[in-house]
Write an enzyme that holds these catalytic residues in place. Sequence first.
Site, PDB file in Angstrom:
ATOM      1  N   SER A 262       0.836  -1.201   0.000  1.00  0.00           N
ATOM      2  CA  SER A 262       0.000   0.000   0.000  1.00  0.00           C
ATOM      3  C   SER A 262       0.870   1.251   0.000  1.00  0.00           C
ATOM      4  O   SER A 262       2.077   1.176   0.231  1.00  0.00           O
ATOM      5  CB  SER A 262      -0.892   0.004   1.243  1.00  0.00           C
ATOM      6  OG  SER A 262      -0.096   0.272   2.386  1.00  0.00           O
ATOM      7  N   LYS A 263       0.230   2.362  -0.239  1.00  0.00           N
ATOM      8  CA  LYS A 263       0.932   3.639  -0.229  1.00  0.00           C
ATOM      9  C   LYS A 263       1.559   3.868   1.150  1.00  0.00           C
ATOM     10  O   LYS A 263       2.638   4.417   1.273  1.00  0.00           O
ATOM     11  CB  LYS A 263      -0.066   4.742  -0.572  1.00  0.00           C
ATOM     12  CG  LYS A 263       0.550   6.131  -0.532  1.00  0.00           C
ATOM     13  CD  LYS A 263      -0.389   7.142  -1.101  1.00  0.00           C
ATOM     14  CE  LYS A 263      -0.347   8.497  -0.457  1.00  0.00           C
ATOM     15  NZ  LYS A 263       0.724   8.835   0.416  1.00  0.00           N
TER      16      LYS A 263
END
Length: 501
Positions: A262-263
Amino acid sequence: MSKQVRVRFAPSPTGPLHIGGVRTALFNYLFAKKNNGVFFLRIEDTDQNRYVPGAEEYIMEALEWLGIAPDETIGKNEKFGPYRQSERKHLYKQYADQLINSGNAYYAFDTAEALDTARKLEEEQGKTFIYNHHNREKLDTSLIISTEETAKRIADGSAYVIRFKTPVNETLHMHDIIRGDVKFETNLLDDKVLFKSDGMPTYHLANIVDDHLMETSHVIRGEEWLPSLPLHVLLYRAFGWEAPEFAHLPLIMKPIGNGKLSKRDGDKMGFPVFPLDWKTEEGVSSGYREKGFFPESVINFLALLGWNDGTEKELYTLEELVAAFDLSRVHKAGAKFDPEKNKWFNHQYLVKQKDEDLAKAFAPILAEKGFTVSENIVTKVVSLIKERAHFVSEFWEMSDFFFVAPTSYDEKASKNWKEETPALMQELISVVEEITDFTSMNIETIVKDWMTKNEIGMGKVMQPFRLSLVGALKGPHLFDIVEVIGKDETINRIQKAIATL
Ligand code: GLU
Protein backbone atom coordinates in the site's frame (compact mmCIF):
# COMPACT_ATOMS: atom_id res chain seq x y z
CA MET A 1 -3.39 -17.82 -39.37
CA SER A 2 -3.98 -17.40 -35.66
CA LYS A 3 -5.71 -14.34 -34.31
CA GLN A 4 -3.69 -11.16 -33.88
CA VAL A 5 -2.60 -10.57 -30.31
CA ARG A 6 -4.35 -7.50 -28.95
CA VAL A 7 -4.04 -6.74 -25.27
CA ARG A 8 -5.15 -3.82 -23.23
CA PHE A 9 -4.46 -1.93 -20.08
CA ALA A 10 -7.81 -0.69 -18.82
CA PRO A 11 -7.38 1.47 -15.74
CA SER A 12 -10.10 3.46 -14.09
CA PRO A 13 -9.01 7.08 -13.63
CA THR A 14 -9.59 7.13 -9.90
CA GLY A 15 -6.21 8.50 -8.85
CA PRO A 16 -2.53 8.06 -9.58
CA LEU A 17 -1.47 4.78 -11.10
CA HIS A 18 -0.24 2.43 -8.39
CA ILE A 19 2.94 0.49 -9.06
CA GLY A 20 0.83 -2.71 -9.34
CA GLY A 21 -1.05 -1.09 -12.20
CA VAL A 22 2.23 -0.17 -13.84
CA ARG A 23 3.32 -3.80 -13.63
CA THR A 24 0.03 -4.89 -15.24
CA ALA A 25 0.61 -2.40 -18.05
CA LEU A 26 4.18 -3.63 -18.44
CA PHE A 27 3.22 -7.30 -18.68
CA ASN A 28 0.60 -6.43 -21.28
CA TYR A 29 3.18 -4.41 -23.20
CA LEU A 30 5.76 -7.21 -23.08
CA PHE A 31 3.25 -9.83 -24.14
CA ALA A 32 2.04 -7.68 -27.04
CA LYS A 33 5.54 -6.93 -28.31
CA LYS A 34 6.69 -10.51 -27.89
CA ASN A 35 3.81 -11.64 -30.10
CA ASN A 36 4.00 -8.81 -32.64
CA GLY A 37 0.70 -7.68 -31.29
CA VAL A 38 -0.96 -4.46 -30.25
CA PHE A 39 -0.98 -2.94 -26.79
CA PHE A 40 -3.79 -0.51 -26.24
CA LEU A 41 -4.95 1.70 -23.41
CA ARG A 42 -8.64 2.05 -22.62
CA ILE A 43 -9.87 4.40 -19.94
CA GLU A 44 -12.67 2.81 -17.89
CA ASP A 45 -14.48 5.82 -16.53
CA THR A 46 -18.07 4.62 -16.33
CA ASP A 47 -18.17 5.15 -12.60
CA GLN A 48 -18.48 8.92 -12.57
CA ASN A 49 -18.49 9.03 -8.76
CA ARG A 50 -14.94 7.78 -8.63
CA TYR A 51 -13.61 9.94 -11.45
CA VAL A 52 -10.58 11.99 -10.44
CA PRO A 53 -9.53 14.88 -12.69
CA GLY A 54 -5.97 14.57 -13.91
CA ALA A 55 -5.74 10.83 -13.36
CA GLU A 56 -6.10 10.02 -17.04
CA GLU A 57 -3.32 12.41 -18.09
CA TYR A 58 -1.21 11.04 -15.27
CA ILE A 59 -1.60 7.47 -16.54
CA MET A 60 -0.63 8.44 -20.08
CA GLU A 61 2.35 10.47 -18.93
CA ALA A 62 3.55 7.65 -16.70
CA LEU A 63 3.46 5.10 -19.52
CA GLU A 64 5.30 7.53 -21.81
CA TRP A 65 7.96 8.16 -19.21
CA LEU A 66 8.46 4.45 -18.68
CA GLY A 67 8.81 3.85 -22.40
CA ILE A 68 5.79 1.56 -22.64
CA ALA A 69 3.32 3.88 -24.33
CA PRO A 70 0.33 2.16 -25.93
CA ASP A 71 0.06 1.63 -29.68
CA GLU A 72 -3.58 2.68 -29.66
CA THR A 73 -5.38 4.97 -27.28
CA ILE A 74 -7.21 8.29 -27.02
CA GLY A 75 -5.78 10.46 -29.78
CA LYS A 76 -3.50 7.76 -31.17
CA ASN A 77 -4.38 5.18 -33.84
CA GLU A 78 -8.01 5.09 -32.76
CA LYS A 79 -8.81 1.99 -34.77
CA PHE A 80 -11.53 0.87 -32.37
CA GLY A 81 -12.18 4.23 -30.73
CA PRO A 82 -13.30 5.98 -28.71
CA TYR A 83 -10.92 4.61 -26.09
CA ARG A 84 -12.64 6.40 -23.24
CA GLN A 85 -15.69 4.49 -22.04
CA SER A 86 -17.69 7.59 -21.12
CA GLU A 87 -17.56 8.47 -24.82
CA ARG A 88 -18.88 5.03 -25.73
CA LYS A 89 -21.94 5.44 -23.52
CA HIS A 90 -24.36 5.19 -26.44
CA LEU A 91 -23.03 1.74 -27.33
CA TYR A 92 -23.83 -0.26 -24.24
CA LYS A 93 -27.63 -0.07 -23.97
CA GLN A 94 -28.18 -2.26 -27.03
CA TYR A 95 -26.05 -4.98 -25.49
CA ALA A 96 -27.94 -4.84 -22.23
CA ASP A 97 -31.14 -5.12 -24.29
CA GLN A 98 -29.72 -8.06 -26.17
CA LEU A 99 -29.23 -9.90 -22.87
CA ILE A 100 -32.75 -9.02 -21.75
CA ASN A 101 -34.18 -10.32 -25.02
CA SER A 102 -32.25 -13.55 -24.85
CA GLY A 103 -33.38 -14.14 -21.27
CA ASN A 104 -29.91 -13.64 -19.82
CA ALA A 105 -30.73 -10.48 -17.93
CA TYR A 106 -33.70 -8.82 -16.29
CA TYR A 107 -34.91 -5.49 -14.98
CA ALA A 108 -34.92 -4.94 -11.27
CA PHE A 109 -36.91 -2.07 -9.79
CA ASP A 110 -36.17 -2.59 -6.12
CA THR A 111 -35.64 0.61 -4.23
CA ALA A 112 -32.65 1.00 -1.92
CA GLU A 113 -35.06 0.83 1.05
CA ALA A 114 -36.68 -2.39 -0.18
CA LEU A 115 -33.27 -3.99 -0.60
CA ASP A 116 -32.29 -2.82 2.84
CA THR A 117 -35.36 -4.43 4.37
CA ALA A 118 -34.74 -7.66 2.50
CA ARG A 119 -31.12 -7.63 3.68
CA LYS A 120 -32.11 -7.09 7.31
CA LEU A 121 -34.68 -9.86 7.14
CA GLU A 122 -32.05 -12.33 6.02
CA GLU A 123 -29.59 -11.12 8.59
CA GLU A 124 -32.13 -11.62 11.38
CA GLN A 125 -32.13 -15.26 10.39
CA GLY A 126 -28.35 -15.35 10.46
CA LYS A 127 -28.03 -15.40 6.68
CA THR A 128 -26.39 -13.06 4.23
CA PHE A 129 -28.47 -11.49 1.58
CA ILE A 130 -27.31 -12.28 -1.92
CA TYR A 131 -29.26 -11.03 -4.90
CA ASN A 132 -29.47 -14.26 -6.88
CA HIS A 133 -31.62 -17.19 -7.91
CA HIS A 134 -32.80 -17.70 -4.30
CA ASN A 135 -34.73 -14.50 -4.23
CA ARG A 136 -34.77 -12.84 -7.65
CA GLU A 137 -38.28 -14.11 -8.21
CA LYS A 138 -39.43 -12.76 -4.89
CA LEU A 139 -38.06 -9.28 -5.52
CA ASP A 140 -39.36 -6.50 -7.71
CA THR A 141 -38.09 -7.73 -11.07
CA SER A 142 -39.25 -8.21 -14.62
CA LEU A 143 -39.01 -11.94 -13.96
CA ILE A 144 -42.31 -11.79 -12.11
CA ILE A 145 -44.14 -8.70 -13.29
CA SER A 146 -45.74 -8.71 -16.70
CA THR A 147 -44.01 -7.49 -19.83
CA GLU A 148 -46.59 -4.70 -20.13
CA GLU A 149 -46.06 -3.56 -16.57
CA THR A 150 -42.30 -3.61 -17.08
CA ALA A 151 -42.58 -1.55 -20.23
CA LYS A 152 -44.92 0.88 -18.52
CA ARG A 153 -42.62 1.42 -15.56
CA ILE A 154 -39.67 2.06 -17.81
CA ALA A 155 -41.72 4.46 -19.92
CA ASP A 156 -42.81 6.25 -16.73
CA GLY A 157 -39.23 6.81 -15.83
CA SER A 158 -39.02 4.46 -12.83
CA ALA A 159 -35.48 3.84 -11.70
CA TYR A 160 -34.22 0.40 -12.59
CA VAL A 161 -31.10 -1.63 -13.04
CA ILE A 162 -30.47 -4.47 -15.42
CA ARG A 163 -29.08 -7.53 -13.68
CA PHE A 164 -27.44 -10.60 -15.10
CA LYS A 165 -29.50 -13.74 -14.71
CA THR A 166 -26.83 -16.08 -13.46
CA PRO A 167 -27.40 -19.69 -14.50
CA VAL A 168 -28.24 -22.07 -11.66
CA ASN A 169 -26.56 -25.32 -10.60
CA GLU A 170 -23.66 -25.20 -12.95
CA THR A 171 -19.98 -25.86 -12.42
CA LEU A 172 -18.07 -23.47 -14.62
CA HIS A 173 -14.78 -24.70 -15.99
CA MET A 174 -12.45 -21.89 -16.85
CA HIS A 175 -8.83 -21.55 -17.82
CA ASP A 176 -6.24 -19.05 -16.72
CA ILE A 177 -2.82 -19.00 -18.40
CA ILE A 178 -1.08 -18.49 -15.05
CA ARG A 179 -3.36 -20.44 -12.74
CA GLY A 180 -4.39 -23.28 -15.03
CA ASP A 181 -7.87 -24.75 -14.79
CA VAL A 182 -10.21 -22.98 -12.41
CA LYS A 183 -13.65 -24.26 -11.36
CA PHE A 184 -16.51 -22.24 -9.99
CA GLU A 185 -20.08 -22.97 -8.87
CA THR A 186 -22.52 -20.55 -10.45
CA ASN A 187 -24.83 -20.81 -7.43
CA LEU A 188 -22.30 -18.83 -5.44
CA LEU A 189 -22.57 -15.80 -7.73
CA ASP A 190 -24.88 -12.88 -7.27
CA ASP A 191 -26.80 -11.35 -10.14
CA LYS A 192 -24.53 -8.43 -10.86
CA VAL A 193 -25.86 -5.12 -12.07
CA LEU A 194 -24.90 -4.56 -15.71
CA PHE A 195 -26.69 -1.36 -16.53
CA LYS A 196 -28.38 1.48 -14.70
CA SER A 197 -31.32 3.66 -15.68
CA ASP A 198 -29.02 6.70 -15.77
CA GLY A 199 -27.81 5.18 -19.03
CA MET A 200 -24.44 4.04 -17.72
CA PRO A 201 -23.19 0.48 -17.91
CA THR A 202 -21.29 -0.95 -14.97
CA TYR A 203 -17.69 -2.03 -15.22
CA HIS A 204 -18.63 -5.64 -16.04
CA LEU A 205 -20.81 -4.91 -19.04
CA ALA A 206 -18.65 -2.14 -20.47
CA ASN A 207 -15.51 -4.20 -20.01
CA ILE A 208 -16.85 -7.25 -21.82
CA VAL A 209 -18.51 -5.31 -24.63
CA ASP A 210 -15.37 -3.28 -25.23
CA ASP A 211 -13.00 -6.20 -25.06
CA HIS A 212 -15.17 -7.86 -27.68
CA LEU A 213 -15.52 -4.81 -29.93
CA MET A 214 -11.85 -3.94 -29.60
CA GLU A 215 -10.89 -7.52 -30.45
CA THR A 216 -8.98 -8.17 -27.26
CA SER A 217 -7.26 -11.53 -27.56
CA HIS A 218 -5.92 -11.82 -24.02
CA VAL A 219 -7.03 -10.21 -20.79
CA ILE A 220 -3.99 -9.76 -18.58
CA ARG A 221 -4.87 -8.10 -15.30
CA GLY A 222 -4.35 -8.20 -11.56
CA GLU A 223 -5.40 -11.08 -9.37
CA GLU A 224 -8.01 -8.87 -7.71
CA TRP A 225 -10.13 -9.39 -10.82
CA LEU A 226 -10.12 -13.19 -10.58
CA PRO A 227 -13.43 -13.22 -8.67
CA SER A 228 -15.01 -11.46 -11.68
CA LEU A 229 -13.83 -14.14 -14.08
CA PRO A 230 -16.92 -16.43 -13.75
CA LEU A 231 -19.27 -13.55 -14.52
CA HIS A 232 -17.14 -12.44 -17.43
CA VAL A 233 -16.98 -15.94 -18.89
CA LEU A 234 -20.75 -16.23 -18.50
CA LEU A 235 -21.28 -12.88 -20.19
CA TYR A 236 -19.23 -13.90 -23.22
CA ARG A 237 -21.29 -17.06 -23.44
CA ALA A 238 -24.58 -15.19 -23.08
CA PHE A 239 -23.58 -12.88 -25.94
CA GLY A 240 -22.43 -15.82 -28.01
CA TRP A 241 -18.97 -14.31 -28.32
CA GLU A 242 -15.66 -16.07 -28.16
CA ALA A 243 -13.99 -15.11 -24.88
CA PRO A 244 -10.41 -13.89 -24.83
CA GLU A 245 -7.82 -15.86 -22.94
CA PHE A 246 -7.25 -14.80 -19.35
CA ALA A 247 -4.17 -14.32 -17.20
CA HIS A 248 -4.43 -12.99 -13.66
CA LEU A 249 -1.16 -11.58 -12.34
CA PRO A 250 -0.05 -12.14 -8.74
CA LEU A 251 -0.47 -9.34 -6.24
CA ILE A 252 2.47 -7.19 -5.20
CA MET A 253 2.92 -7.74 -1.48
CA LYS A 254 4.22 -5.62 1.41
CA PRO A 255 7.99 -5.76 2.05
CA ILE A 256 7.33 -6.88 5.62
CA GLY A 257 4.34 -8.84 6.84
CA ASN A 258 1.39 -9.98 4.81
CA GLY A 259 -1.01 -8.22 2.51
CA LYS A 260 -1.03 -6.06 -0.54
CA LEU A 261 1.56 -3.32 -0.93
CA SER A 262 0.00 0.00 0.00
CA LYS A 263 0.93 3.64 -0.23
CA ARG A 264 1.35 3.59 3.54
CA ASP A 265 4.14 0.98 3.25
CA GLY A 266 5.94 3.31 0.88
CA ASP A 267 5.47 6.33 3.14
CA LYS A 268 6.69 4.38 6.16
CA MET A 269 9.76 2.92 4.52
CA GLY A 270 10.57 5.82 2.22
CA PHE A 271 9.96 4.45 -1.24
CA PRO A 272 7.48 5.56 -3.87
CA VAL A 273 4.54 3.43 -4.99
CA PHE A 274 3.63 5.75 -7.86
CA PRO A 275 5.52 6.31 -11.10
CA LEU A 276 5.26 10.11 -10.98
CA ASP A 277 4.58 12.66 -8.28
CA TRP A 278 0.87 13.00 -7.58
CA LYS A 279 -0.13 16.35 -6.20
CA THR A 280 -3.34 17.00 -4.31
CA GLU A 281 -4.45 19.63 -1.83
CA GLU A 282 -3.29 17.32 0.96
CA GLY A 283 0.22 17.20 -0.43
CA VAL A 284 2.45 15.33 -2.79
CA SER A 285 2.74 11.56 -3.05
CA SER A 286 6.18 10.99 -4.43
CA GLY A 287 6.87 9.27 -7.69
CA TYR A 288 9.73 7.21 -9.05
CA ARG A 289 10.58 9.85 -11.61
CA GLU A 290 10.95 12.69 -9.13
CA LYS A 291 12.81 10.47 -6.66
CA GLY A 292 15.46 10.04 -9.30
CA PHE A 293 14.77 6.53 -10.55
CA PHE A 294 15.65 5.77 -14.13
CA PRO A 295 12.64 4.51 -16.07
CA GLU A 296 14.69 1.54 -17.31
CA SER A 297 15.44 0.53 -13.74
CA VAL A 298 11.78 0.74 -12.70
CA ILE A 299 10.83 -1.41 -15.69
CA ASN A 300 13.54 -3.95 -14.96
CA PHE A 301 12.60 -4.17 -11.29
CA LEU A 302 8.87 -4.50 -11.98
CA ALA A 303 9.37 -7.14 -14.64
CA LEU A 304 10.90 -9.39 -12.01
CA LEU A 305 8.03 -8.91 -9.58
CA GLY A 306 6.24 -12.14 -10.29
CA TRP A 307 8.16 -13.31 -13.32
CA ASN A 308 11.59 -14.68 -14.21
CA ASP A 309 12.94 -16.45 -17.24
CA GLY A 310 14.16 -19.45 -15.26
CA THR A 311 17.78 -18.25 -15.11
CA GLU A 312 19.64 -16.10 -12.60
CA LYS A 313 19.67 -13.16 -14.98
CA GLU A 314 18.50 -9.94 -13.38
CA LEU A 315 19.48 -7.10 -15.65
CA TYR A 316 17.38 -6.73 -18.76
CA THR A 317 16.84 -3.98 -21.27
CA LEU A 318 13.26 -3.55 -22.42
CA GLU A 319 14.14 -5.35 -25.67
CA GLU A 320 15.59 -8.27 -23.74
CA LEU A 321 12.48 -8.44 -21.60
CA VAL A 322 10.32 -8.55 -24.69
CA ALA A 323 12.38 -11.41 -26.06
CA ALA A 324 12.41 -13.38 -22.82
CA PHE A 325 8.88 -12.73 -21.57
CA ASP A 326 6.55 -15.66 -21.25
CA LEU A 327 3.16 -15.38 -19.55
CA SER A 328 3.19 -19.01 -18.54
CA ARG A 329 6.29 -18.32 -16.45
CA VAL A 330 4.48 -15.73 -14.33
CA HIS A 331 4.16 -16.97 -10.74
CA LYS A 332 0.91 -17.68 -8.99
CA ALA A 333 2.10 -16.56 -5.58
CA GLY A 334 2.20 -12.91 -4.56
CA ALA A 335 5.46 -11.08 -5.25
CA LYS A 336 7.12 -9.40 -2.30
CA PHE A 337 8.17 -5.81 -2.94
CA ASP A 338 11.81 -5.36 -1.90
CA PRO A 339 12.74 -1.65 -1.56
CA GLU A 340 16.46 -2.43 -1.31
CA LYS A 341 16.36 -4.38 -4.54
CA ASN A 342 14.48 -1.50 -6.08
CA LYS A 343 17.38 0.82 -5.22
CA TRP A 344 19.93 -1.77 -6.28
CA PHE A 345 18.45 -1.77 -9.76
CA ASN A 346 18.68 1.98 -9.91
CA HIS A 347 22.32 1.80 -8.92
CA GLN A 348 22.95 -0.67 -11.73
CA TYR A 349 21.43 1.74 -14.23
CA LEU A 350 23.16 4.73 -12.72
CA VAL A 351 26.65 3.29 -13.16
CA LYS A 352 25.78 2.40 -16.73
CA GLN A 353 25.05 6.03 -17.63
CA LYS A 354 27.73 8.02 -19.38
CA ASP A 355 29.65 10.24 -16.94
CA GLU A 356 28.86 13.22 -19.18
CA ASP A 357 25.14 12.55 -18.86
CA LEU A 358 25.32 12.15 -15.11
CA ALA A 359 27.31 15.39 -14.95
CA LYS A 360 24.52 17.12 -16.87
CA ALA A 361 22.00 15.81 -14.36
CA PHE A 362 24.18 16.92 -11.45
CA ALA A 363 24.91 20.40 -12.81
CA PRO A 364 21.53 21.93 -11.86
CA ILE A 365 21.97 20.70 -8.29
CA LEU A 366 25.40 22.33 -8.16
CA ALA A 367 24.00 25.52 -9.64
CA GLU A 368 21.30 25.56 -7.01
CA LYS A 369 24.00 25.30 -4.34
CA GLY A 370 25.66 28.30 -5.97
CA PHE A 371 28.52 26.60 -7.80
CA THR A 372 29.47 27.09 -11.39
CA VAL A 373 31.83 24.28 -12.14
CA SER A 374 33.34 23.34 -15.47
CA GLU A 375 31.74 20.37 -17.17
CA ASN A 376 35.10 18.56 -17.13
CA ILE A 377 35.39 18.75 -13.39
CA VAL A 378 31.79 17.67 -12.77
CA THR A 379 32.27 14.74 -15.14
CA LYS A 380 35.43 13.73 -13.33
CA VAL A 381 33.78 14.01 -9.89
CA VAL A 382 30.82 11.97 -11.03
CA SER A 383 33.10 9.26 -12.36
CA LEU A 384 34.73 9.03 -8.93
CA ILE A 385 31.59 8.75 -6.84
CA LYS A 386 28.99 6.99 -8.94
CA GLU A 387 30.07 3.49 -7.91
CA ARG A 388 28.57 4.11 -4.51
CA ALA A 389 25.45 6.04 -5.50
CA HIS A 390 21.88 4.94 -6.09
CA PHE A 391 20.60 8.32 -7.23
CA VAL A 392 21.94 11.53 -8.73
CA SER A 393 20.27 13.27 -5.79
CA GLU A 394 22.88 11.68 -3.51
CA PHE A 395 25.77 13.17 -5.47
CA TRP A 396 25.97 16.43 -3.58
CA GLU A 397 26.26 14.81 -0.18
CA MET A 398 28.82 12.39 -1.55
CA SER A 399 30.94 15.02 -3.23
CA ASP A 400 30.45 18.42 -1.60
CA PHE A 401 34.13 18.48 -0.52
CA PHE A 402 35.18 18.62 -4.17
CA PHE A 403 33.58 22.03 -4.41
CA VAL A 404 33.88 23.55 -0.97
CA ALA A 405 36.42 23.22 1.84
CA PRO A 406 35.20 21.56 5.01
CA THR A 407 33.71 23.99 7.51
CA SER A 408 33.82 21.46 10.32
CA TYR A 409 35.65 18.25 11.06
CA ASP A 410 34.09 14.97 12.04
CA GLU A 411 34.59 14.65 15.79
CA LYS A 412 35.43 10.98 15.87
CA ALA A 413 37.80 11.27 12.95
CA SER A 414 39.52 14.24 14.62
CA LYS A 415 40.86 11.84 17.23
CA ASN A 416 43.37 10.85 14.57
CA TRP A 417 44.78 14.34 14.73
CA LYS A 418 47.68 13.78 17.16
CA GLU A 419 50.34 15.98 18.64
CA GLU A 420 52.85 15.21 15.93
CA THR A 421 50.28 15.72 13.17
CA PRO A 422 50.69 19.50 12.54
CA ALA A 423 54.43 19.11 11.92
CA LEU A 424 53.84 16.17 9.59
CA MET A 425 51.17 18.07 7.70
CA GLN A 426 53.52 21.01 7.37
CA GLU A 427 56.09 18.68 5.79
CA LEU A 428 53.39 17.25 3.55
CA ILE A 429 52.65 20.77 2.32
CA SER A 430 56.28 21.17 1.30
CA VAL A 431 56.16 17.86 -0.55
CA VAL A 432 52.93 18.76 -2.36
CA GLU A 433 54.25 22.20 -3.28
CA GLU A 434 57.08 20.61 -5.27
CA ILE A 435 54.88 18.37 -7.41
CA THR A 436 54.59 19.57 -10.98
CA ASP A 437 52.75 16.74 -12.72
CA PHE A 438 49.62 17.09 -10.60
CA THR A 439 47.88 13.86 -11.48
CA SER A 440 46.48 11.39 -8.98
CA MET A 441 48.96 8.60 -9.65
CA ASN A 442 52.00 10.84 -9.65
CA ILE A 443 50.94 12.64 -6.48
CA GLU A 444 50.38 9.30 -4.79
CA THR A 445 53.81 7.98 -5.81
CA ILE A 446 55.60 11.09 -4.57
CA VAL A 447 53.73 11.31 -1.26
CA LYS A 448 54.22 7.61 -0.57
CA ASP A 449 57.92 7.77 -1.45
CA TRP A 450 58.32 10.60 1.03
CA MET A 451 56.60 8.53 3.73
CA THR A 452 58.69 5.44 3.02
CA LYS A 453 61.94 7.37 2.92
CA ASN A 454 61.20 9.03 6.25
CA GLU A 455 59.68 5.88 7.78
CA ILE A 456 56.40 7.62 8.46
CA GLY A 457 53.47 5.23 9.02
CA MET A 458 50.69 5.42 6.46
CA GLY A 459 47.93 6.07 8.99
CA LYS A 460 49.83 8.97 10.48
CA VAL A 461 49.57 10.93 7.25
CA MET A 462 46.71 9.55 5.26
CA GLN A 463 43.97 9.95 7.85
CA PRO A 464 44.76 13.55 8.84
CA PHE A 465 45.31 14.33 5.16
CA ARG A 466 41.84 13.07 4.32
CA LEU A 467 40.36 14.83 7.32
CA SER A 468 41.90 18.09 6.12
CA LEU A 469 40.49 17.80 2.63
CA VAL A 470 37.12 16.17 3.30
CA GLY A 471 36.33 16.98 6.92
CA ALA A 472 35.61 13.31 7.56
CA LEU A 473 37.03 9.90 6.75
CA LYS A 474 34.86 9.36 3.70
CA GLY A 475 34.99 9.84 -0.03
CA PRO A 476 36.76 8.27 -2.97
CA HIS A 477 40.47 7.60 -3.40
CA LEU A 478 42.27 10.45 -1.65
CA PHE A 479 44.72 11.29 -4.44
CA ASP A 480 41.86 11.54 -6.91
CA ILE A 481 40.39 14.23 -4.68
CA VAL A 482 43.76 15.98 -4.49
CA GLU A 483 44.05 16.02 -8.27
CA VAL A 484 40.55 17.44 -8.77
CA ILE A 485 40.73 20.21 -6.18
CA GLY A 486 44.26 21.13 -7.29
CA LYS A 487 47.49 22.06 -5.59
CA ASP A 488 46.56 25.43 -4.09
CA GLU A 489 43.29 24.25 -2.65
CA THR A 490 44.96 21.15 -1.21
CA ILE A 491 47.56 23.26 0.54
CA ASN A 492 44.98 25.77 1.76
CA ARG A 493 42.87 23.05 3.26
CA ILE A 494 45.81 21.45 5.07
CA GLN A 495 46.76 24.86 6.45
CA LYS A 496 43.24 25.47 7.58
CA ALA A 497 43.14 22.10 9.35
CA ILE A 498 46.44 22.86 11.11
CA ALA A 499 45.02 26.17 12.27
CA THR A 500 41.69 24.72 13.38
CA LEU A 501 42.35 21.27 14.81
N1 GLU B 1 -11.03 -0.94 -14.95
C1 GLU B 1 -10.48 -2.10 -14.34
C2 GLU B 1 -9.35 -1.62 -13.43
O1 GLU B 1 -9.44 -0.56 -12.94
C3 GLU B 1 -10.01 -3.06 -15.40
C4 GLU B 1 -9.89 -4.48 -14.97
C5 GLU B 1 -9.65 -5.36 -16.17
O2 GLU B 1 -8.54 -5.32 -16.69
O3 GLU B 1 -10.56 -6.04 -16.57
O4 GLU B 1 -8.37 -2.27 -13.19
